[in-house]
Design a protein around this motif. Structure first.
Motif, PDB file in Angstrom:
ATOM      1  N   ALA A  32       0.839  -1.198   0.000  1.00  0.00           N
ATOM      2  CA  ALA A  32       0.000   0.000   0.000  1.00  0.00           C
ATOM      3  C   ALA A  32       0.875   1.251   0.000  1.00  0.00           C
ATOM      4  N   ASN A  33       0.482   2.236  -0.819  1.00  0.00           N
ATOM      5  CA  ASN A  33       1.278   3.460  -0.897  1.00  0.00           C
ATOM      6  C   ASN A  33       0.379   4.693  -0.927  1.00  0.00           C
ATOM      7  N   THR A  34      -0.748   4.636  -0.224  1.00  0.00           N
ATOM      8  CA  THR A  34      -1.635   5.800  -0.164  1.00  0.00           C
ATOM      9  C   THR A  34      -1.494   6.493   1.185  1.00  0.00           C
ATOM     10  N   ALA A  35      -1.665   7.811   1.167  1.00  0.00           N
ATOM     11  CA  ALA A  35      -1.475   8.595   2.386  1.00  0.00           C
ATOM     12  C   ALA A  35      -2.746   9.334   2.798  1.00  0.00           C
ATOM     13  N   PHE A  36      -3.899   8.944   2.241  1.00  0.00           N
ATOM     14  CA  PHE A  36      -5.155   9.625   2.584  1.00  0.00           C
ATOM     15  C   PHE A  36      -6.019   8.701   3.440  1.00  0.00           C
ATOM     16  N   ASN A  37      -6.899   9.309   4.226  1.00  0.00           N
ATOM     17  CA  ASN A  37      -7.739   8.553   5.153  1.00  0.00           C
ATOM     18  C   ASN A  37      -9.134   8.246   4.588  1.00  0.00           C
ATOM     19  N   GLU A  38      -9.531   8.990   3.565  1.00  0.00           N
ATOM     20  CA  GLU A  38     -10.833   8.739   2.963  1.00  0.00           C
ATOM     21  C   GLU A  38     -10.851   7.379   2.268  1.00  0.00           C
ATOM     22  N   PRO A  60       0.536  14.715  -2.580  1.00  0.00           N
ATOM     23  CA  PRO A  60      -0.035  14.671  -1.221  1.00  0.00           C
ATOM     24  C   PRO A  60      -0.831  13.399  -0.931  1.00  0.00           C
ATOM     25  N   LEU A  61      -0.998  12.562  -1.942  1.00  0.00           N
ATOM     26  CA  LEU A  61      -1.821  11.353  -1.775  1.00  0.00           C
ATOM     27  C   LEU A  61      -0.984  10.096  -1.556  1.00  0.00           C
ATOM     28  N   LEU A  62       0.350  10.211  -1.740  1.00  0.00           N
ATOM     29  CA  LEU A  62       1.230   9.038  -1.670  1.00  0.00           C
ATOM     30  C   LEU A  62       2.130   9.089  -0.431  1.00  0.00           C
ATOM     31  N   LYS A  63       2.407   7.921   0.109  1.00  0.00           N
ATOM     32  CA  LYS A  63       3.390   7.818   1.199  1.00  0.00           C
ATOM     33  C   LYS A  63       4.800   8.023   0.669  1.00  0.00           C
ATOM     34  N   ASP A  64       5.088   7.413  -0.464  1.00  0.00           N
ATOM     35  CA  ASP A  64       6.448   7.434  -0.999  1.00  0.00           C
ATOM     36  C   ASP A  64       6.395   7.706  -2.494  1.00  0.00           C
ATOM     37  N   ARG A  90      -8.203   3.906  -0.858  1.00  0.00           N
ATOM     38  CA  ARG A  90      -7.259   3.814   0.252  1.00  0.00           C
ATOM     39  C   ARG A  90      -6.635   2.425   0.286  1.00  0.00           C
ATOM     40  N   GLY A  91      -5.311   2.371   0.449  1.00  0.00           N
ATOM     41  CA  GLY A  91      -4.611   1.098   0.521  1.00  0.00           C
ATOM     42  C   GLY A  91      -4.146   0.566  -0.816  1.00  0.00           C
TER      43      GLY A  91
END
Length: 347
Positions: A32-38, A60-64, A90-91
């Motif tokens: 998983a490489n998403t950084a949003f909670n929605e 702003p939507l990605l972890k890496d 997400r995920g």
């Protein structure tokens, strides 16, 4: 023997290293490489966007971002960016995100109604698809297209049947116009064309009359009755004398469609405009608003009765009182005028 042990150790280290590298690549691709909670987010990629543009939207939507960049290059996405609306969950892994951006353009629902002019329609549609209002208005007013399809600029609004349509967000102005022409042709099927012919109107004339009916009453169940009044007047050769056409004429002459007019004055009935049905016997040159399907069908299936007049019913707001004779109508009208004066509505 000693050399064999060294070679074996080297081989084992190589296998372990390869396994470790493979595991790393696997995680880069599938973790998983998403950084949003929605649950989901939407990303809109404009026509002509580059990979750099997409990266800026994704940042702003990605972890890496670097890991995403690596997989995007490996999968050839960096040189094959697609325009559209894409839904990320997400995920999602880098692989999932890239596959979505490459091949899962999510459609949007486009709705419009109650537009008075092409300008208003273009603005409304531009809020829902990529094409801007200027490009939409340009193709809507294109004289060659209008002439080819038996429209004029004054009645071109008739081609856009209010409804809920599914489009890709990155639809161009030309594609939108062509789709609407297809929907118009589908709407005016043989059955509706036959009905129009039977009541002595062309499809264009039906749309104009339907726009007047639409403005006269918001009550869907009353529209066939109102349409019947106007059909009676047409069949008798009378002027329609519809207040909404006078209101539109005032707006058109002054080129101010933001004006709110709640009361038509006697002086307004003399305004020289082809939309003024108190002054001219013919139907206006185009619709005074965008009639919805219930208004169009109300004209095609108008109520057969002997009423020639109607006025707002102040005891049953939203509906009207109908009359067969002018004396009956004047009595109903006096009641309405008393009420509107009590409300101090002067304009």
């Amino acid at each position: 023997m000693y050399i064999k042990k060294i070679l074996l150790i080297i081989a084992l280290l190589g296998i372990l290293g390869l396994a470790g590298f493979s595991f790393y690549i696997y995680k880069v691709i599938f973790d998983a490489n998403t950084a949003f909670n929605e649950e989901t987010v939407e990303i809109y990629v404009p026509t002509g966007a580059t990979y750099t543009d997409v990266k800026e939207k994704l940042a702003p939507l990605l972890k890496d971002g670097e890991k995403f960049d690596l997989i995007a290059q490996k999968k050839g996405y960096t040189g094959n960016v697609k325009a559209g609306r894409f839904i990320l969950k997400r995920g999602m892994s880098n692989n999932d995100i890239i596959n979505t951006l490459r091949s899962t353009n999510a459609p949007v629902w486009v709705t419009f109604n109650n537009q008075e002019r092409l300008e208003n329609l273009a603005g409304r549609v531009a809020q829902q698809i990529e094409a801007d209002s200027l490009s939409l208005l340009r193709v809507m007013q294109d004289s060659a297209f209008l002439q080819e399809n038996n429209f004029r600029e004054r009645n071109a609004l008739s081609m856009y049947i209010p409804n809920k349509y599914q489009f890709f967000w990155n639809t161009s102005a030309e594609e939108f116009r062509q789709r609407m022409k297809t929907e118009y042709d589908r709407f005016w099927n043989q059955e509706r064309q036959k009905k129009a012919k039977e009541i002595g109107l062309t499809p264009h004339e039906v749309m104009v009359l339907a726009s007047i009916v639409q403005k006269e009453t918001a009550k869907v169940d009353e529209r066939p009755k109102v349409a019947g009044v106007y059909m009676n007047r047409i069949q008798k050769g009378w002027r329609l004398e519809a207040d909404p056409t006078v209101i539109y004429a005032l707006k058109d002459v002054n080129q101010n469609f933001d004006t709110i007019i709640k009361r038509v004055l006697y002086k307004d009935l003399k305004i020289d405009s082809p939309y003024n049905t108190y002054l001219y016997r013919h139907l206006p040159p185009g619709p005074i608003t965008m009639p919805d399907i219930t208004s169009i069908d109300a004209v095609l299936d108008y109520e057969d009765h002997d009423y020639f007049y109607f006025v707002a019913d102040v005891q049953n707001f939203g509906y009207h009182k109908f009359a067969k004779t002018l004396s009956q109508h004047n009595a109903n009208k006096r009641e309405y005028v008393r009420w509107i004066n009590q409300q101090r509505i002067n304009r």
